[in-house]
Design an enzyme around this catalytic site. Sequence first.
Site, PDB file in Angstrom:
ATOM      1  N   THR A 125     -31.566 -41.064 -13.574  1.00  0.00           N
ATOM      2  CA  THR A 125     -32.848 -41.666 -13.892  1.00  0.00           C
ATOM      3  C   THR A 125     -32.820 -42.078 -15.357  1.00  0.00           C
ATOM      4  OG1 THR A 125     -33.934 -40.183 -12.303  1.00  0.00           O
ATOM      5  CG2 THR A 125     -35.331 -41.109 -14.011  1.00  0.00           C
ATOM      6  N   GLY A 158     -33.706 -36.209 -14.864  1.00  0.00           N
ATOM      7  CA  GLY A 158     -33.538 -34.825 -14.441  1.00  0.00           C
ATOM      8  C   GLY A 158     -33.905 -34.546 -13.009  1.00  0.00           C
ATOM      9  N   GLY A 159     -34.264 -35.578 -12.233  1.00  0.00           N
ATOM     10  CA  GLY A 159     -34.517 -35.383 -10.814  1.00  0.00           C
ATOM     11  C   GLY A 159     -35.549 -34.309 -10.551  1.00  0.00           C
TER      12      GLY A 159
END
Length: 523
Positions: A328, A410-411
């Site tokens: 991301t 960081g999901g």
Amino acid sequence: MTHTCAIASPHALATAAAGEAVRRGGNAIDAALAAAATLTVVYPHNTTVGGDLIALVRTPDGRITCVNASGPAPAGADPAAVAARHGDRMPVSGPDTITVPGAVAGWAALHRAGARLDWAEHFTAATGYARGVAVAPGLAVAIAEAAELIADDAGMRAVFSPGGTLLAEGETLRQEALGATLTALAAHGPEALYGGRVGELLAAGLRSLGSAVTLADLASYQAELTAPLCRAFRGRQVFTSPPNTHGFLLLQALGAVAEHEDAADPLGAGAGRLARIFHRGIGDRGRHLGDPRFATVDVDALLDPGYLRRLATEQAEPATSGRAGGDTVAVVTADADGWAVSLIQSLFHSFGSGVLEPSTGILLHNRGSFFSLDPASPNMLAPGKRPAHTLMPVMVTEGDRLAWVTGTMGGKAQPQILTQVLLRLLAGASPAEAVAAPRWVVGGLEVGQPEDTISVEADAGPRTVAALATTGAPMIELPAGSEWVGHAHVVAMALDGRPVAESDPRSDGAAVVIHHPMEVRPR
């Protein structure tokens, strides 16, 4: 008159493109858009035109709006057929993980919200870099790690393994088809993708590769503008994105900390309590989060003070990791006129679905991999339904004053990363100190790892490590400066209105504050 704008992003070229937008007369929205477009070219393992976007935008009058540009499953999505092909869990990559890409629609919504530059001006740097750009260190590592995924797709091989050799750091990445797509978007607007010629090419190419996404799915898509979630914490107001995103987990963690103010420092001797709070939040995400257009997500109950008081004391049910993820980008901008943007844009996993449609050069995300195939889940795959989403922009205000704009890669760990960054900022750390400090995350970083695993950077202090050990959870040591704990970026507004920006040293990014003579441009 001088215009001042602060910018932070995970790639120095994206930050430079944002700065150039400001020098041409743009505001914080223009800066964010220029950086976002550039990142789709120079950081394609983390974000592309074929991904999603969630953003917060603040106007000079203090109003904050959430732009939800997360795309749904195609109208032709067939959960039974997907289960027949893959078993009882969604695949990690491949055509069945592709949902409608929302990022370009998100750009358009942000542009309408108050950008000063013409739409096409935001693509200048991106189209140039599509002709050739040096492979950044982070991208080089991702390419090497994704060798098998790249080898399995003709479009990926042509871009990232030209001539049969994987691109390495410093070598030239060329994306001619993507450059043509960006040129078309600049000239014809988002409609080029959502129903126009680019969309026609993309839909036809995806159909040949086995995806259910059609031109009709693209043409019917629109980003959603919503009110953000907001809760008070230590004299500030913390804003983030509502469901279908997991932004509530940040507010939940902060609220639980507030309910235990008598406890030790939550990032030191109290880290064990905070780890239990994070662990319980992981369970809440799995049990409750989905698209609110299809399922009720009772955020008020999840943020109820009584519930928050119990979070750190009740044992959460054991669980295993659903899907790894976290590739991301976050772009944060704010200017002295009061405009600010926290923009999060992604593919989900590194290189997303692993499907790069050759005629458009668009690499597609794998957001659909986060769907469930369990009919009892609020996140069950269904036609037209958005998956539960990990993107979550953040802004913090103090009274009428903007205090911080932040965001992270960081999901599933984004709420945990941002909790740690905000707690440090609130304790008096500078933006540089807050984003560089050692971090730790609860939850499996790989598919199938238990969610009670705690991964800790090697330079975390002994007091923190000892406190985390009291949880009894398996501990995994990460190298100091590990990407597994995200790329967090911060813009802070001083009391006199001057912004300060900082980019995470774990990324290939940069932060700048631009001071430039204001050009009067008619809208």
